[in-house]
Design an enzyme around this catalytic site. Structure first.
Site, short mmCIF file in Angstrom:
data_model
loop_
_atom_site.label_atom_id
_atom_site.label_comp_id
_atom_site.label_asym_id
_atom_site.label_seq_id
_atom_site.Cartn_x
_atom_site.Cartn_y
_atom_site.Cartn_z
N HIS A 1 0.65 -1.67 -0.85
CA HIS A 1 -0.29 -0.09 0.01
C HIS A 1 0.61 1.72 -0.16
O HIS A 1 2.03 1.72 0.84
CB HIS A 1 -1.06 0.30 1.13
CG HIS A 1 -1.44 1.20 1.44
ND1 HIS A 1 -2.95 0.87 0.53
CD2 HIS A 1 -2.25 1.96 1.61
CE1 HIS A 1 -3.56 2.47 -0.11
NE2 HIS A 1 -2.90 3.15 1.77
N CYS B 1 -3.72 2.90 -5.33
CA CYS B 1 -3.00 3.56 -4.76
C CYS B 1 -1.12 4.37 -5.05
O CYS B 1 -0.47 4.85 -4.91
CB CYS B 1 -2.46 2.77 -3.43
SG CYS B 1 -1.22 0.98 -3.49
N HIS C 1 -3.37 9.44 1.40
CA HIS C 1 -3.16 7.74 0.46
C HIS C 1 -4.81 7.63 -0.23
O HIS C 1 -5.61 8.54 0.49
CB HIS C 1 -3.00 6.56 0.89
CG HIS C 1 -3.12 6.24 2.32
ND1 HIS C 1 -4.06 5.47 2.59
CD2 HIS C 1 -3.35 6.97 3.52
CE1 HIS C 1 -5.04 5.22 3.98
NE2 HIS C 1 -4.30 6.56 4.57
#
Length: 258
Positions: free
Chosen positions: A30, A152, A42
């Site tokens: 991530h 992401c 994010h």
């Protein structure tokens, strides 16, 4: 940071850094942009930071490590997080280890880091530009999450470089998505060798070569189908549903005199 790992300590973080943390047994990572003051911006989908929106999510989540994760009272709960969000560093990491994504790496280093989603040949813009893009997208969004075209990592790379893929029907900027597709592609491409040789080492070398070439060619720093897009223009295109960046047409030549 070394050849094999981009792991860093928190004290070395600076605003504008592109950071990431591995999830689901190192299958996915991530990514986000560090703002300073323990805050990270994010891009996520509801309840699934690396979800696909399909039944595969069950397998991804079940394969992940059981971490002791206690969210802080000031951040948006994971199940409610959707789109571009701001979290504290602890909540972003979710019990994982902190890594920093590298920019302007050499071709040799890029190929040596066989795992995608850890570095790029592309050049990062100034930290001020990076933070401006991240904050602007926090308020205006980054479109719909797509694990292969708009995830992401794509978000963080855009914040760092301002580069966007022209044709949104193709693969996005994400190196880890390219790695997922590149592995099976390399195996398929090397299969015809079985017709001329049974040498397992030759087939393996060919598969590795195809994989490396596909990663190198697909890197955002090498692709020819990308263009620099101001963040304000990007959000206008998202609002109108027209993401493809149209190149200016060539001037029409005047008719010849008779």
């Amino acid at each position: 940071m070394g050849l094999l790992s981009n792991r860093i300590v928190r004290s070395s973080l600076k605003p504008g850094d592109h950071i990431y943390s591995w999830r689901t047994a190192y299958i996915y990572a991530h990514h986000g942009i560090y703002l300073g003051d323990d805050k990270v911006i994010h891009f996520t989908r509801r309840g699934q930071e690396v979800g696909t929106g399909t039944v595969l999510d069950v397998l991804l989540v079940s394969s992940g490590p059981n971490r002791s994760y206690v969210p802080c009272p000031t951040c948006v709960p994971r199940d409610d997080a959707h789109g571009v969000v701001s979290s504290c560093l602890n909540c972003f990491l979710g019990g994982g280890i902190l890594y920093r994504f590298e920019y302007s790496v050499s071709p040799a280093l890029f190929l040596a880091k066989a795992r995608g989603g850890t570095c790029t040949l592309a050049v990062s813009d100034s930290d001020d530009d990076v933070i401006h893009r991240a904050k602007y997208l926090l308020n205006n969004g980054f479109g719909c999450y797509n694990v292969f075209k708009n995830n992401c990592e794509d978000f963080a790379i855009y914040c760092k470089t301002g580069l966007l893929v022209l044709d949104q029907s193709t693969m996005g900027q994400s190196g880890q998505a390219v790695s997922i597709i590149g592995g099976p592609l390399a195996a398929v491409m090397s299969t015809p060798l079985r017709l001329v040789t049974t040498n397992i080492y030759g087939m393996a070398a060919t598969a590795v070569g195809v994989y490396c070439v596909s990663r190198y060619a697909a890197d955002i720093g090498m692709r020819s189908d990308v263009v620099k897009v101001p963040v304000e223009d990007l959000t206008r295109r998202l609002a109108t549903g027209v993401l493809q960046v149209l190149e200016p047409s060539l001037p029409v030549a005047p008719p010849l005199a008779h």
